[in-house]
Design an enzyme around this catalytic site. Structure first.
Site, mmCIF file in Angstrom:
data_model
loop_
_atom_site.group_PDB
_atom_site.id
_atom_site.type_symbol
_atom_site.label_atom_id
_atom_site.label_comp_id
_atom_site.label_asym_id
_atom_site.label_seq_id
_atom_site.Cartn_x
_atom_site.Cartn_y
_atom_site.Cartn_z
ATOM 1 N N THR A 1 11.991 90.471 -5.201
ATOM 2 C CA THR A 1 11.483 89.408 -6.075
ATOM 3 C C THR A 1 10.888 88.261 -5.289
ATOM 4 O O THR A 1 9.961 87.586 -5.755
ATOM 5 C CB THR A 1 12.632 88.910 -6.973
ATOM 6 O OG1 THR A 1 12.998 89.985 -7.827
ATOM 7 C CG2 THR A 1 12.238 87.718 -7.811
ATOM 8 N N SER B 1 14.264 96.466 -4.177
ATOM 9 C CA SER B 1 15.365 96.910 -3.306
ATOM 10 C C SER B 1 16.117 98.151 -3.786
ATOM 11 O O SER B 1 16.779 98.798 -2.968
ATOM 12 C CB SER B 1 16.323 95.756 -3.006
ATOM 13 O OG SER B 1 17.094 95.420 -4.126
ATOM 14 N N THR C 1 17.103 91.286 -4.257
ATOM 15 C CA THR C 1 18.519 90.896 -4.351
ATOM 16 C C THR C 1 19.430 92.027 -4.844
ATOM 17 O O THR C 1 20.626 91.986 -4.602
ATOM 18 C CB THR C 1 18.681 89.697 -5.309
ATOM 19 O OG1 THR C 1 18.200 90.071 -6.600
ATOM 20 C CG2 THR C 1 17.945 88.480 -4.803
ATOM 21 N N ASP C 2 18.846 93.014 -5.532
ATOM 22 C CA ASP C 2 19.719 94.005 -6.187
ATOM 23 C C ASP C 2 20.592 94.767 -5.195
ATOM 24 O O ASP C 2 21.755 95.055 -5.475
ATOM 25 C CB ASP C 2 18.878 94.998 -7.002
ATOM 26 C CG ASP C 2 18.295 94.350 -8.258
ATOM 27 O OD1 ASP C 2 18.665 93.199 -8.565
ATOM 28 O OD2 ASP C 2 17.468 94.997 -8.929
HETATM 29 C C1 SIN Z 1 14.895 93.791 -6.216
HETATM 30 O O1 SIN Z 1 16.069 93.852 -5.885
HETATM 31 O O2 SIN Z 1 13.966 94.225 -5.514
HETATM 32 C C2 SIN Z 1 14.522 93.189 -7.531
HETATM 33 C C3 SIN Z 1 15.390 92.071 -7.910
HETATM 34 C C4 SIN Z 1 15.345 90.909 -6.977
HETATM 35 O O3 SIN Z 1 14.811 90.912 -5.898
HETATM 36 O O4 SIN Z 1 15.925 89.871 -7.397
#
Ligand code: SIN
Length: 373
Positions: free
Chosen positions: A58, A105, A138-139
């Protein structure tokens, strides 16, 4: 990097917690910096060199709407765009970027982990690199961070960072998170702390930090040990140290590893059978992590399944689906050849089990890694 360089670099104050002593000492320094240029290359050649390795997420996401915080595309913007968006970083370091991959991710796989870990080890072996920042979705950020915590062979700072709002959103959190991550990676007091996650003004140890909320900005929490420190204004502060073994203290050397063993996670629930255990073994799993209920429990039929799996040489670790706490080791684990995960959540237990299986498949020896790392 010499301390002198940092003193010349920026305004900062650093608090140190002397290991074991609980005594704080402080250092506050100020120096003039220039911010006029739009590039991130500083005129000050004494600044530390920080490399940003971008993987997507993100923080590199974009949307046609600046109020869209859920339906955007992750992993759209390249590393140069991320760097150019935060020219203030040139006060802190000479920053350069490298694109490892550009994906959401959930697409990060073992091959990407190995590529990233090896690249970081190569970069940090050079005197020309003082610290690393990894931008990441973040995932699954905590999985990559913990993997790096176990395989990076350097005491130099490695900081993993992401964002909850895409770069195009009103009040995007990525630029400040990235600025703080570079500030941390450029900080001489950030050495020897294991891999860190900089997020929402907090510094978490990769060993403990976990994503706890689907959409909130303060999603990353450090539940069992608390944060290592944080950011306040231009200051970086450290308030605790990681006691688990990490980076140069671990037994893992990925330089010769081309492939990690298959380890799958199975989630416990009422009415659980054993067919998913059997299916994972049939599909070639060399290790299983059970996201057990409570203190790592599972139904008796699932337990029979994992016991049979251990008899076929599959390593089985009991973790918990609760989201916090320690899974305790019991005599029945030894009897059934099971390993308990300590406070590692299932996704991090999987990372450690993959690496441990490159060294041993003996449950007693695997347990020793889980006790220490
Ligand atoms: C991801 O993990 O690529 C999508 C969600 C994020 O980055 O917050």
């Amino acid at each position: 990097m010499k301390l002198k360089k940092m003193i010349g670099a920026s305004v900062m104050s650093v608090c140190l917690l002397a290991p074991g002593a609980g005594v704080y000492t402080g250092l506050s320094v100020q120096a003039a910096t220039t911010t006029a240029s739009t590039t991130v290359k500083s005129a000050d050649t004494d600044l530390p060199n920080v490399k940003i390795l971008a993987t997507g997420g993100t923080i590199a996401g974009s949307s046609a709407s600046n109020t869209d915080t859920t339906d955007y595309n992750a992993g759209e913007l390249g590393v140069e765009t991320l760097i150019k968006a935060v020219p203030e970083m040139k006060k802190l370091a000479d920053v350069s970027g490298e694109q490892i991959v550009n994906v959401g991710s959930p697409e990060i796989n073992n091959d990407i982990l190995l590529k990233l870990g090896k690249r970081i080890n190569t970069l940090l072996a050079s005197d020309d690199v003082d610290g690393i920042v990894v931008t990441h979705g973040t995932d699954t950020l905590e999985e990559t961070a913990y993997f790096l915590n176990l395989v990076v062979k350097s005491t130099k700072p490695v900081v993993v960072v992401g964002a909850m709002r895409p770069a195009t959103a009103i009040s995007a959190d990525g630029p400040m998170n990235l600025y703080n991550a570079v500030k941390l990676a450029a900080n001489p007091y950030a050495k020897k702390k294991g891999v860190m996650v900089a997020f929402n003004d907090r510094i978490g140890a990769a060993r403990y930090i976990t994503k706890t909320n689907t959409t909130a900005l303060d999603t990353f929490k450090s539940l069992e040990q608390g944060y290592l420190g944080g950011f306040a204004g231009e200051s970086v502060y450290f308030s605790s140290i990681l006691t688990k073994k990490h980076t140069t203290q671990t037994a893992f050397d990925i330089s010769k590893i081309e492939k990690l063993p298959q380890v799958d996670i199975l989630y416990s629930y009422q009415n659980e059978g054993r067919y998913l255990v059997d299916a994972a073994v049939e599909a070639g799993a060399k290790g299983l992590v059970v996201a057990g209920s409570g203190n790592g429990s599972m139904s008796s039929i699932a337990r029979e399944g994992v016991k049979d799996a251990t008899e076929e040489g599959v390593a089985v670790v009991r973790s918990t689906r609760t989201g916090s706490g320690v899974v305790t080791h019991s005599p029945s684990d030894d009897k059934d050849g099971l390993v308990s995960a300590d406070s590692l959540n299932p996704q991090k237990a999987r990372i450690l089990l993959m690496l441990t299986l490159t060294k041993t498949s003996d449950p007693k020896k695997i347990q020793q890694y889980f006790d220490k790392y």
